[in-house]
Design a protein around this motif. Structure first.
Motif, short mmCIF file in Angstrom:
data_model
loop_
_atom_site.label_atom_id
_atom_site.label_comp_id
_atom_site.label_asym_id
_atom_site.label_seq_id
_atom_site.Cartn_x
_atom_site.Cartn_y
_atom_site.Cartn_z
N CYS A 1 37.96 0.87 46.15
CA CYS A 1 36.30 0.28 47.02
C CYS A 1 36.38 -0.35 47.95
CB CYS A 1 36.05 -0.54 45.26
SG CYS A 1 36.01 -0.02 43.84
N MET B 1 19.45 0.76 50.90
CA MET B 1 19.76 1.65 49.81
C MET B 1 19.36 2.79 49.14
SD MET B 1 23.03 1.43 50.02
CE MET B 1 24.01 1.83 49.26
N SER C 1 19.56 6.64 49.90
CA SER C 1 21.43 6.71 49.52
C SER C 1 21.61 8.00 48.46
CB SER C 1 21.95 5.91 49.80
OG SER C 1 21.83 4.90 48.42
N ARG C 2 23.39 8.32 47.99
CA ARG C 2 23.85 9.08 47.00
C ARG C 2 25.22 8.31 47.31
NH1 ARG C 2 23.33 15.52 47.21
NH2 ARG C 2 20.23 15.22 47.32
N LEU C 3 24.90 7.14 46.02
CA LEU C 3 26.64 6.86 45.38
C LEU C 3 26.97 7.65 44.19
CD1 LEU C 3 24.46 3.47 45.40
CD2 LEU C 3 26.14 4.32 46.58
N ARG C 4 28.14 7.43 44.27
CA ARG C 4 28.91 7.19 42.42
C ARG C 4 28.92 6.27 41.95
NH1 ARG C 4 35.06 8.13 41.90
NH2 ARG C 4 34.87 9.85 40.25
N SER D 1 28.18 0.81 41.25
CA SER D 1 28.28 1.65 41.87
C SER D 1 29.90 0.85 42.34
CB SER D 1 27.93 1.89 43.66
OG SER D 1 27.61 0.83 44.00
N GLU D 2 30.76 1.90 43.08
CA GLU D 2 31.31 0.82 43.65
C GLU D 2 31.82 -0.50 44.17
OE1 GLU D 2 33.86 2.24 47.80
OE2 GLU D 2 32.26 3.91 47.85
#
Length: 430
Positions: free
Chosen positions: A238, A360, A363-366, A381-382
């Motif tokens: 991360c 943010m 934005s796209r986040l995992r 998220s991370e």
């Protein structure tokens, strides 16, 4: 009670008790049972008071016949066992921070009941996330900190042992590894004669099934810079680091015995951000340390405004007996001034955090899903550590299915709600 490092010890004791044949409940709201085991915290005044209050409540429950034996372990009893024995005679068994396995050994059960591996534990909380304690203790002896008095000198776990534990946890479904220590920066020095945090994390990242590795509690002095290219190179490490700076005024840092200057602090932050683009830095700051002037505090305020920490906590100095600060300095900043400075600093950080959150949007986040609430999945998220950082609230109305807790999903951020982010799940990344 207390920190994630205590939690790991509790989980290991639970495994030993389970092997003895006992049924267990972790952190129940209403304690019951033959034994109630309390792992205490002794870090700062508020934490000590919280631990003692719980022990007094349990002593009352024991007197009323609601619970059986009370067993105490952990940092508070490590440091104040003799005093506590006199104050709370209702406690049946006392252990410190390091000898708690003796409790499990003392109970009846199969002769071969001990776990085969020293790291084996019962995971509590979300089964896809685990804390990985890689060392214990600290050699720094900052003027305000009682940790070295409780934990002793820094002691690292061998790399191969940690890797074996990582593989075993992955086999049980753990995806997220929050690496913890009192001092990550010193990892390996005692057993390998050199900084080996980078080697450890590089090898952990190569284990199949490890989705996230997040680093907690690095120390700025002697920071292991070779960890930065490892963070930049591995997608599953991360882009996040927790590193307590405490202050920026050279006079305060010197009195704190931090062996680090304000200029070195800024240089370290700049290098971290340059070598790991997009990294989020979490820090902890202290106000009201003995001798902190208005000029010192204003320097800290301007530092916070300048650096714009992604995550920041702060607390007011409290004198801890036995520390260098308690023995050598007068606690000369009034409680009113401490609280006023703390409130001001956190108010500034609140505005900064809201500004960072708003950036943010789009934005796209995992995201790892921690739980389902109504028509929303709640996760992180991370950039978000469990329990201490903001969450992400995601609609799955257009996703086509309800995600399972523990799933890794892709999300698009559409709005903010204070510190938390709001968005939609856009596709699966299982």
């Amino acid at each position: 009670m207390g920190c994630s490092k205590n939690l790991v010890d509790s989980q290991r004791l639970m495994k030993m008790l389970e092997a003895k044949g006992y049924s267990l409940a972790h952190d129940p709201e209403v304690p019951t049972g033959e034994f109630v085991v309390v792992n205490t915290c002794g870090f700062i005044g508020d934490a000590k008071e919280e631990s003692i209050q719980l022990l007094l409540e349990l002593a009352s429950m024991k007197d009323d016949g609601k619970i059986g034996n009370i067993v105490v372990m952990g940092c508070l009893s490590q440091r104040y066992m003799n005093e506590l024995k006199d104050e709370i005679p209702e406690i049946d068994r006392w252990f410190g921070k390091f000898n708690w396995a003796e409790f499990a050994d003392s109970l009846p059960g199969p002769d071969n009941a001990c776990p085969a591996k020293p790291w084996e534990r019962v995971l509590t909380g979300n089964p896809w996330s685990a804390y990985m304690k890689i060392s214990e203790g600290c050699n720094r002896f900052c003027a305000f900190c009682a940790i070295p008095l409780i934990t002793g000198r820094h002691s690292s776990r061998p790399i191969e042992e940690i890797l074996d534990e990582t593989r075993e946890l992955v086999s049980k479904g753990v995806k997220e590894f929050n690496v913890i220590a009192q001092d990550l920066s010193s990892y390996g020095l005692d057993i390998y004669g050199k900084h080996t945090l980078a080697e450890l994390i590089d090898r952990m990242a190569q284990i199949k099934g490890v989705e996230w590795i997040r680093l907690h509690y690095a120390y700025p002095t002697d920071f292991p810079y070779d960890i930065l290219p490892v963070m930049a190179r591995h997608d599953n490490v991360c882009k996040y680091i927790d590193i307590a700076f405490q202050h920026v005024s050279d006079s305060v840092l010197s009195r704190m015995r931090r062996n680090f200057t304000g200029e070195e602090t800024r240089s370290l932050i700049k290098r971290i951000r340059n070598e790991v683009p997009g990294i989020k830095i979490r820090t902890t700051l202290m106000v009201g340390f003995p001798g902190e002037t208005e000029e010192d505090f204003n320097e800290l305020v301007e530092f916070v405004k300048e650096i714009k920490f992604d995550r920041m906590g702060a607390f007011a100095y409290s004198e801890e007996e036995g520390t260098f600060g308690a023995s050598n300095y007068t606690d000369d900043v009034s409680e009113e001034t401490k609280q006023s400075r703390l409130d001001r600093l956190m108010q500034i950080q609140e505005s900064i955090a809201e500004e960072i959150s708003s950036q943010m949007i789009g934005s796209r986040l995992r995201v790892i899903v921690d739980r389902i609430e109504g028509n929303n999945a709640v996760g992180r998220s991370e950039f978000d550590s469990p329990e201490v950082d903001p969450e992400i609230i995601l609609s799955f109305a257009e996703y086509g299915k309800i995600p399972d807790p523990g799933d890794m999903v892709m999300a698009e951020i559409t709005a903010t709600d204070g510190f938390d982010l709001i968005g939609n799940i856009i596709n699966s990344k299982n």
